[in-house]
Design a protein around this motif. Structure first.
Motif, PDB file in Angstrom:
ATOM      1  N   THR A  69       0.848  -1.188   0.000  1.00 54.78           N
ATOM      2  CA  THR A  69       0.000   0.000   0.000  1.00 54.78           C
ATOM      3  C   THR A  69       0.877   1.229   0.000  1.00 54.78           C
ATOM      4  O   THR A  69       2.021   1.211   0.471  1.00 54.78           O
ATOM      5  CB  THR A  69      -0.917   0.044   1.237  1.00 54.78           C
ATOM      6  OG1 THR A  69      -0.115   0.009   2.402  1.00 54.78           O
ATOM      7  CG2 THR A  69      -1.880  -1.130   1.259  1.00 54.78           C
ATOM      8  N   ARG A  70       0.359   2.299  -0.505  1.00 54.98           N
ATOM      9  CA  ARG A  70       1.086   3.557  -0.551  1.00 54.98           C
ATOM     10  C   ARG A  70       0.925   4.276   0.778  1.00 54.98           C
ATOM     11  O   ARG A  70      -0.177   4.409   1.289  1.00 54.98           O
ATOM     12  CB  ARG A  70       0.547   4.425  -1.682  1.00 54.98           C
ATOM     13  CG  ARG A  70       1.293   5.727  -1.820  1.00 54.98           C
ATOM     14  CD  ARG A  70       0.780   6.487  -2.984  1.00 54.98           C
ATOM     15  NE  ARG A  70       1.395   5.883  -4.182  1.00 54.98           N
ATOM     16  CZ  ARG A  70       1.155   6.294  -5.398  1.00 54.98           C
ATOM     17  NH1 ARG A  70       0.309   7.254  -5.631  1.00 54.98           N
ATOM     18  NH2 ARG A  70       1.742   5.725  -6.416  1.00 54.98           N
ATOM     19  N   ARG A  71       2.039   4.741   1.334  1.00 55.11           N
ATOM     20  CA  ARG A  71       1.998   5.472   2.599  1.00 55.11           C
ATOM     21  C   ARG A  71       1.726   6.934   2.328  1.00 55.11           C
ATOM     22  O   ARG A  71       2.165   7.494   1.333  1.00 55.11           O
ATOM     23  CB  ARG A  71       3.331   5.331   3.323  1.00 55.11           C
ATOM     24  CG  ARG A  71       3.576   3.927   3.790  1.00 55.11           C
ATOM     25  CD  ARG A  71       4.863   3.693   4.497  1.00 55.11           C
ATOM     26  NE  ARG A  71       5.572   4.870   4.929  1.00 55.11           N
ATOM     27  CZ  ARG A  71       6.769   4.858   5.495  1.00 55.11           C
ATOM     28  NH1 ARG A  71       7.368   3.726   5.685  1.00 55.11           N
ATOM     29  NH2 ARG A  71       7.363   5.962   5.870  1.00 55.11           N
ATOM     30  N   THR A  72       1.010   7.574   3.244  1.00 55.76           N
ATOM     31  CA  THR A  72       0.767   9.015   3.132  1.00 55.76           C
ATOM     32  C   THR A  72       1.882   9.788   3.816  1.00 55.76           C
ATOM     33  O   THR A  72       2.710   9.213   4.538  1.00 55.76           O
ATOM     34  CB  THR A  72      -0.571   9.381   3.776  1.00 55.76           C
ATOM     35  OG1 THR A  72      -0.502   9.096   5.164  1.00 55.76           O
ATOM     36  CG2 THR A  72      -1.727   8.619   3.151  1.00 55.76           C
ATOM     37  N   ARG A  73       1.924  11.072   3.633  1.00 53.67           N
ATOM     38  CA  ARG A  73       2.971  11.909   4.256  1.00 53.67           C
ATOM     39  C   ARG A  73       2.924  11.807   5.782  1.00 53.67           C
ATOM     40  O   ARG A  73       3.951  11.837   6.435  1.00 53.67           O
ATOM     41  CB  ARG A  73       2.773  13.368   3.860  1.00 53.67           C
ATOM     42  CG  ARG A  73       3.120  13.641   2.448  1.00 53.67           C
ATOM     43  CD  ARG A  73       3.005  15.114   2.178  1.00 53.67           C
ATOM     44  NE  ARG A  73       3.160  15.357   0.765  1.00 53.67           N
ATOM     45  CZ  ARG A  73       2.941  16.498   0.190  1.00 53.67           C
ATOM     46  NH1 ARG A  73       2.535  17.528   0.896  1.00 53.67           N
ATOM     47  NH2 ARG A  73       3.109  16.628  -1.102  1.00 53.67           N
ATOM     48  N   ASP A  74       1.738  11.700   6.343  1.00 55.13           N
ATOM     49  CA  ASP A  74       1.594  11.653   7.801  1.00 55.13           C
ATOM     50  C   ASP A  74       2.184  10.381   8.391  1.00 55.13           C
ATOM     51  O   ASP A  74       2.549  10.360   9.565  1.00 55.13           O
ATOM     52  CB  ASP A  74       0.125  11.756   8.193  1.00 55.13           C
ATOM     53  CG  ASP A  74      -0.478  13.088   7.789  1.00 55.13           C
ATOM     54  OD1 ASP A  74       0.291  14.062   7.621  1.00 55.13           O
ATOM     55  OD2 ASP A  74      -1.703  13.154   7.620  1.00 55.13           O
ATOM     56  N   GLU A  75       2.297   9.320   7.611  1.00 54.97           N
ATOM     57  CA  GLU A  75       2.776   8.038   8.128  1.00 54.97           C
ATOM     58  C   GLU A  75       4.296   7.941   8.084  1.00 54.97           C
ATOM     59  O   GLU A  75       4.863   7.029   8.640  1.00 54.97           O
ATOM     60  CB  GLU A  75       2.197   6.885   7.316  1.00 54.97           C
ATOM     61  CG  GLU A  75       0.714   6.711   7.495  1.00 54.97           C
ATOM     62  CD  GLU A  75       0.183   5.584   6.661  1.00 54.97           C
ATOM     63  OE1 GLU A  75      -0.225   4.563   7.254  1.00 54.97           O
ATOM     64  OE2 GLU A  75       0.161   5.717   5.427  1.00 54.97           O
ATOM     65  N   LYS A  76       4.974   8.859   7.436  1.00 57.12           N
ATOM     66  CA  LYS A  76       6.440   8.790   7.290  1.00 57.12           C
ATOM     67  C   LYS A  76       7.146   9.103   8.569  1.00 57.12           C
ATOM     68  O   LYS A  76       6.803   9.694   9.468  1.00 57.12           O
ATOM     69  CB  LYS A  76       6.896   9.741   6.199  1.00 57.12           C
ATOM     70  CG  LYS A  76       6.480   9.243   4.825  1.00 57.12           C
ATOM     71  CD  LYS A  76       6.996  10.153   3.761  1.00 57.12           C
ATOM     72  CE  LYS A  76       6.574   9.648   2.392  1.00 57.12           C
ATOM     73  NZ  LYS A  76       6.982  10.515   1.333  1.00 57.12           N
TER      74      LYS A  76
END
Length: 62
Positions: free
Chosen positions: A55-62
């Motif tokens: 799945t693609r991670r969002t900026r908040d998950e980095k």
């Protein structure tokens, strides 16, 4: 055949598409799934396999 369910029944039970169930069967990710001609028979008691797709991670998950 009372111990088995169809692809459609498994899709309803697990809340995913019939095509996804077919792919899981083709990839041998559903234990005990058996092919009869063009149809798959899936054991009733088997658990839904874990989703291992990326799945693609969002900026908040980095």
């Amino acid at each position: 055949m009372l111990d088995y369910i169809s692809v459609q029944q498994a899709a309803d039970k697990w809340g995913i598409s019939e095509r996804r169930i077919q792919k899981l069967c083709e990839e041998s990710r559903i234990d005990g799934a058996v092919r009869f001609g063009h149809a798959w028979a899936i054991p009733k008691a088997v658990e839904k396999p874990a989703d291992k797709r990326k799945t693609r991670r969002t900026r908040d998950e980095k």
